[in-house]
Design a protein around this motif. Sequence first.
Motif: not given
Length: 203
Positions: A19, A104, A122-123, A125, A154, A160-162
């Motif tokens: 993360w 994840h 937070w994810i 993806f 999403l 919040s994500h990546q």
Amino acid sequence: MAATDLRVGGIASMSSCDWPGELVATFFCQGCSWDCPYCHNQSLRPATGKAETQIPWDDLVAFLKQRGRLLDGVVFSGGEPTLQSALPDAMRGVRDLGFKIGLHTAGVKPERLIPLLPLVDWIGFDIKGPFSLYDKITRIPNSAENVKKSLQHLLESGVSHQIRTTVYPPLLDEAALLEMKADLAAFGITDYTLQPYQERPLV
């Protein structure tokens, strides 16, 4: 299902890369319905792992209580954690202990992801490649359709994500990456992470 039913096949007790920007423990949840040839956690693919590798939930809670001041959060990884019905209760239990929650997922089951969105901070993806290659990569028919739905949920959630892709050269050449870039741009995504494939087994 209760958190005590969560099947966890491994743990990273401290990670700064699962993360970005947070120091976390990562719980590797058992089970994945896809069959990606480059999966580095093959031992997690079966829904039920070997008894000697499974970590009881009470042991994980005890670990978190000991490490609480050192960690920012907990990431539920896999496998594909969203396949387990005990995941929401486990996330709530970890949050009650004062930790942020990360996830994840590859967006395998949008109907399982939707109720998790209010529970996570937070994810990460995982996009496997261009949508036209998903059946070849996952070895599951029509797998891209669920991914598109999950990705849309999403993005609409504001969580919040990546967005990230593991670049496995035998399946993803330069042309495939350009096609993937166009696929993501159609969702309004221009910021995503490419990470090189590495042989990195869980244990």
